[in-house]
Motif scaffolding. Structure first.
Motif, PDB file in Angstrom:
ATOM      1  N   TRP A 120     136.867 -15.848  48.668  1.00  0.00           N
ATOM      2  CA  TRP A 120     136.762 -16.142  50.091  1.00  0.00           C
ATOM      3  C   TRP A 120     135.646 -17.134  50.407  1.00  0.00           C
ATOM      4  O   TRP A 120     135.715 -17.839  51.404  1.00  0.00           O
ATOM      5  CB  TRP A 120     136.571 -14.858  50.905  1.00  0.00           C
ATOM      6  CG  TRP A 120     135.183 -14.259  50.848  1.00  0.00           C
ATOM      7  CD1 TRP A 120     134.649 -13.551  49.816  1.00  0.00           C
ATOM      8  CD2 TRP A 120     134.178 -14.315  51.870  1.00  0.00           C
ATOM      9  NE1 TRP A 120     133.366 -13.153  50.127  1.00  0.00           N
ATOM     10  CE2 TRP A 120     133.053 -13.600  51.388  1.00  0.00           C
ATOM     11  CE3 TRP A 120     134.115 -14.875  53.143  1.00  0.00           C
ATOM     12  CZ2 TRP A 120     131.872 -13.447  52.121  1.00  0.00           C
ATOM     13  CZ3 TRP A 120     132.945 -14.717  53.883  1.00  0.00           C
ATOM     14  CH2 TRP A 120     131.846 -14.017  53.374  1.00  0.00           C
TER      15      TRP A 120
ATOM     16  N   TYR B  12     141.064 -17.968  57.462  1.00  0.00           N
ATOM     17  CA  TYR B  12     140.466 -16.982  58.364  1.00  0.00           C
ATOM     18  C   TYR B  12     141.042 -17.147  59.772  1.00  0.00           C
ATOM     19  O   TYR B  12     140.738 -18.110  60.484  1.00  0.00           O
ATOM     20  CB  TYR B  12     138.944 -17.113  58.370  1.00  0.00           C
ATOM     21  CG  TYR B  12     138.273 -16.226  57.342  1.00  0.00           C
ATOM     22  CD1 TYR B  12     138.923 -15.895  56.153  1.00  0.00           C
ATOM     23  CD2 TYR B  12     136.995 -15.710  57.555  1.00  0.00           C
ATOM     24  CE1 TYR B  12     138.329 -15.081  55.212  1.00  0.00           C
ATOM     25  CE2 TYR B  12     136.387 -14.900  56.616  1.00  0.00           C
ATOM     26  CZ  TYR B  12     137.051 -14.589  55.449  1.00  0.00           C
ATOM     27  OH  TYR B  12     136.460 -13.772  54.517  1.00  0.00           O
TER      28      TYR B  12
ATOM     29  N   HIS C 125     137.932 -18.980  53.048  1.00  0.00           N
ATOM     30  CA  HIS C 125     137.760 -18.791  54.495  1.00  0.00           C
ATOM     31  C   HIS C 125     138.002 -20.075  55.270  1.00  0.00           C
ATOM     32  O   HIS C 125     138.435 -20.037  56.428  1.00  0.00           O
ATOM     33  CB  HIS C 125     136.362 -18.235  54.790  1.00  0.00           C
ATOM     34  CG  HIS C 125     135.246 -19.218  54.605  1.00  0.00           C
ATOM     35  ND1 HIS C 125     134.732 -19.955  55.644  1.00  0.00           N
ATOM     36  CD2 HIS C 125     134.546 -19.587  53.500  1.00  0.00           C
ATOM     37  CE1 HIS C 125     133.750 -20.723  55.197  1.00  0.00           C
ATOM     38  NE2 HIS C 125     133.629 -20.525  53.897  1.00  0.00           N
TER      39      HIS C 125
END
Length: 527
Positions: free
Chosen positions: A399, A425, A421
């Motif tokens: 991530w 995200y 991310h």
């Protein structure tokens, strides 16, 4: 234009319309249009040679989508659902083959999941063409085996109705993994029979921060909620019928303030514990040097195993603030006894112990890539890296940090899920993560040796819920970007086409979402 020319133009238009490719998300591996159409009517029969659930759900979906009641018996024409194991080499466990002629629709799969995904394609065809579905041949299977949507309910509890609607939308898009973030600092959402205070105390907080990470403002209403074990079982069964595996995430050793508020002896600090109402990472970390804490974790996981048949169990493992361990004498003794040089090595020892416990139960542990022992946070001590290695049977969900860590994890033999991310995200604004950027994400990095691709399971998209207390806010963050992640997980890189995808969003998915009362972020849809 004279009459003869008009007739010729209409014939040409009908011909082009009949052979034009339909809008499908995710886009199939291969599609061949043919002449003619199949008439879907109340006299259409279903002949089922796959799991009974497939026929039941097909009837349910067609009735809901286009208000036609099909029946499980031969009709004037028929839909044939076939599970044929010999197709495994061609289609794998999730692929399907669909052949539509004027008198039949044949959906074949090597396993029931493939037949189910063929049904989702049929639904999309029916939604566009209603009674007259174009004749065609589709051969299709996913590029990646892991196509994941994550919902964080620890920060804001949503409940079974919302979760089931999300599972239905995942099924429509052929996503197969629901990553359920059930515990964190701000809430514990799963009933554990042996430790009732986890939900009596840990499932509730007295207020909630609003307005952003540094905001001094709070909603002073009590927020809380949790799932009983019976509710968990019901949702797991609901997902399984739709060939969605639910992977629970039980955070450890950090992000555990709600658990520590419930049972203070679990924590490393001596300060009075409480369930935090603010959303920055809290310094609530388990005292992993205490055998009673390890017993607690094992007990919780044993109940989790009993509720979730998933092969994978997620432990989080991210953002462990070592400040919680620095003044703890138990941790100091552990470090001296095990010759651990820093707190990352403490976490690595703990993580490997939990990974082994889970492995011995016949499961696989997943953790965010913090579990590799590398410094990936701006607040971390640059010298605080582990010289010890993660056990090879642990899976890593990337991530944050240097993307080279993906290649490193693969080379060490770990299964990897790429959830960078920057690209996945869903709590990010559409300005920071626009639809096209999400769509163009590739789970397998271009600079990694292709021989490691079998270890790259796929990707996940994450809906962190700190700032989405309402369902409409949740929907606008998730939709339409979830469709982009569904396609990049299923469709090959060479077949991806953002212009085609955008048209399908407007023509196919937007009407579907409107019908299902989903408030998508309309500005994200191209004109």
């Amino acid at each position: 234009m004279n009459t003869k020319s008009t007739i010729l133009f209409i014939i040409l238009l009908i011909s082009v319309t009949a052979t034009a490719q339909p809008h499908l998300v995710p886009f199939p591996q291969s599609i061949e249009m043919r002449d003619g159409h199949f008439s879907l009517t109340a006299k259409t029969g279903i002949v089922n040679r796959s799991a009974p659930n497939n026929a039941r759900l097909l009837k349910k979906y067609i009735e809901e989508d286009i208000h036609i009641n099909l029946h499980e018996q031969p009709g004037e024409n028929h839909i044939l659902l076939i599970r044929e194991k010999s197709l495994d080499k061609l289609l794998g466990e999730e692929g399907y083959r669909m052949s539509i002629s004027p008198d039949s629709i044949v959906i074949e799969g090597a396993a029931d999941a493939g037949v189910f995904y063929g049904i989702q394609t049929l639904r999309q065809l029916a939604a566009q063409n209603r009674l007259n579905i174009p004749c065609l041949q589709i051969t299709d299977k996913p590029e990646y085996s892991w196509r994941d949507f994550m919902l964080d309910e620890a920060r804001h509890f949503k409940g079974a109705t919302v979760v089931k609607q999300l599972l239905e939308e995942m099924a429509y898009l052929k996503m197969n993994t629901f990553h359920w973030h059930l515990t964190d600092d701000q809430g514990w959402r799963i009933e554990i029979k042996k430790y009732p205070k986890l939900t009596q105390i840990g499932a509730y907080r007295d207020s909630s921060q609003i307005g952003g990470w540094n905001s001094p403002d709070y909603d002073t209403n009590i927020h809380g909620g949790y799932y009983t074990q019976d509710e968990i079982r019901e949702i797991v069964a609901f997902a399984a019928e739709r060939h969605i595996n639910i992977v629970p995430e039980i955070e450890m050793p950090g992000h555990t303030s709600a658990a520590i508020a419930s049972y203070p002896n679990l924590g490393s600090l001596k300060t009075p514990p409480y369930v935090p109402s603010f959303f920055n990472p809290f310094w609530g970390v388990f005292n992993v040097a205490d055998p009673q804490v390890m017993d607690f974790i094992h007990d919780v996981l044993d109940e989790v195993f009993s509720l979730f048949p998933s092969r994978y169990i997620h432990i989080g493992g991210d953002e462990v603030h070592s400040e919680s361990w620095e003044s703890n004498s138990d941790i100091t003794r552990l470090m001296n006894a095990k010759n651990l040089k820093n707190y990352n090595e403490v976490q690595m020892l703990f993580t490997n112990q939990i990974a082994t416990f889970i492995h011995d139960k016949g499961r696989i542990m997943i953790g965010w890539n913090d579990i590799m022992g590398k410094n990936i946070h701006e607040w971390a001590d640059s010298t605080n890296e582990s010289s010890h290695k993660l056990v090879p049977y642990a899976a890593v969900q990337f991530w944050k940090g240097d993307p080279a860590l993906i290649a490193e994890a693969l080379k060490q033999g770990h299964q990897v899920i790429n959830s960078s991310h920057r690209y996945t995200y869903l709590d990010y604004s559409y300005e920071k993560l626009p639809l096209q950027k999400a769509y163009e994400f590739s789970p397998f990095p271009k600079d990694v040796d292709p021989k490691y691709k079998p270890l790259l399971l796929g990707s996940g998209c994450q809906m962190w819920s700190e700032w989405i207390p309402q369902v409409e806010e949740l929907h606008r963050q998730v939709f339409p970007r979830i469709a982009a992640y569904a396609e990049l997980g299923w469709t090959t890189e060479e077949q991806k086409n953002f212009a085609r995808f955008s048209t399908a969003l407007s023509q196919l998915l937007a009407p579907h979402w409107e019908k299902n009362n989903i408030k998508w972020y309309q500005e994200a849809l191209p004109e």
